[in-house]
Write an enzyme that holds these catalytic residues in place. Structure first.
Site: not given
Ligand code: AKB
Length: 312
Positions: A35, A141
């Protein structure tokens, strides 16, 4: 000519991966998508502006360029994801689902999707954590990474799409500035030390996390993508890491080379994320199924980081 395409190509992992892919396949076989605008070092490379939330655009590029392999790196990391979880959902979960759906309609394409230690949560064990340990993450995440693994396996079983993946620990690189992760304090600490600046660390001094140097991360991703498929049982969720350390251990290691470097602690909300992640990983599945073998120890990584940052 069939091509290798990278999404999120100008991010932390992408920038190093592009260099390795250019050496391996030649510049004309690599398509960088992001992007963001290409940084000056990649100005000569074929790049396309791509928001992975736009599947039609992705499909057009894949067909036009006759792409055979994708490294799907576009992802909102843990700390930014907690600031904007709905955006992280759209990019990480919808983006990955759309990519897999489109690829399942293209004959002979393969997909590599890096996952993360963020798949683990507070009910996972802390030490020597197995690939098979429970994955009930508390961050958007982490949820998106578990979803990516499950979707990858689903598309493999249901449609025969060759999807592979591995769970990265904190990655350390001198190529890009730290962005939006929880483990990025480590890179930031190096940058401050080399610039002669004091660093204020946002994680507690005793926060142990698994880590790996970027050259080993890139090598492991390429090796897994080329591994003999008949050996791959897990396919999508291999733990990889090279060593673990705490902020205070990294501080001491840097001070052995830069004795004037100073640091204090100013712990923030990223501590809660780090506390939910493992302190160390069991990488035996990756060793058994595709011969994972990192080269850098913590000591050699620290020396190499400082040498390269000083060159800049
Ligand atoms: C984060 O800290 O979000 C990344 C991971 C560990 O996936 N580096």
């Amino acid at each position: 000519m069939s091509k290798v395409l990278v999404t999120g190509a100008f991010g932390q992992v992408g920038s190093d991966l592009l260099k390795a892919l250019i050496i391996k396949h030649g510049k004309d076989s690599v398509v960088a998508t992001d992007i963001a605008e290409p940084p000056s070092i990649f100005k000569d490379l074929h790049s396309e502006k791509l928001d992975v939330r736009n599947p039609e655009m992705l499909k057009k590029i894949l067909v036009k360029e006759d792409v055979r392999k994708i490294y799907h790196l576009a992802s909102i990391l843990s700390a930014s994801g907690e600031k904007n979880p709905f955006f992280a959902f759209d990019v990480n979960i919808r983006g990955t689902y759309d990519l897999l759906r489109i690829c399942s309609e293209i004959e002979g394409i393969s997909v590599m999707i890096p996952s993360s230690i963020a798949v683990y949560g507070t009910d996972s064990p802390k030490d020597n954590v197995s690939t098979r340990a429970p994955t009930r993450p508390g961050t958007m995440y982490g949820i998106s990474k578990v979803t990516g693994e499950l979707l990858g396996m689903y598309f493999y079983k249901k449609f025969g799409l060759d999807v592979r993946g591995l769970r990265f620990p904190g990655l350390i690189s001198y190529e890009t500035q730290p962005t939006a992760g929880t483990t990025d304090y480590s890179v930031d600490m190096f940058i401050h030390a080399v610039k002669g600046l004091k660093y204020s660390c946002y994680l507690r001094e005793d926060t142990m996390l698994p880590m790996m140097y970027m050259p080993d991360a890139i090598k492991s991703m390429i090796n897994l993508s080329e591994a003999d498929p008949s050996r791959l049982i897990r396919r999508i969720d291999y733990n990889v890491s090279a060593f673990s350390f705490t902020p205070s251990q990294l501080y001491s290691a840097i001070r052995r080379i830069i004795p004037d470097f100073t640091m204090d602690y100013s712990v923030d909300s990223r501590q809660e994320i780090a506390d939910s992640w493992p302190a160390s990983l069991d990488v035996s599945d990756a060793v058994l199924e595709w011969d994972f073998k990192p080269e850098y120890s913590m000591e050699s990584m620290v020396a190499d980081m400082i040498m390269n940052l000083r060159k800049d």
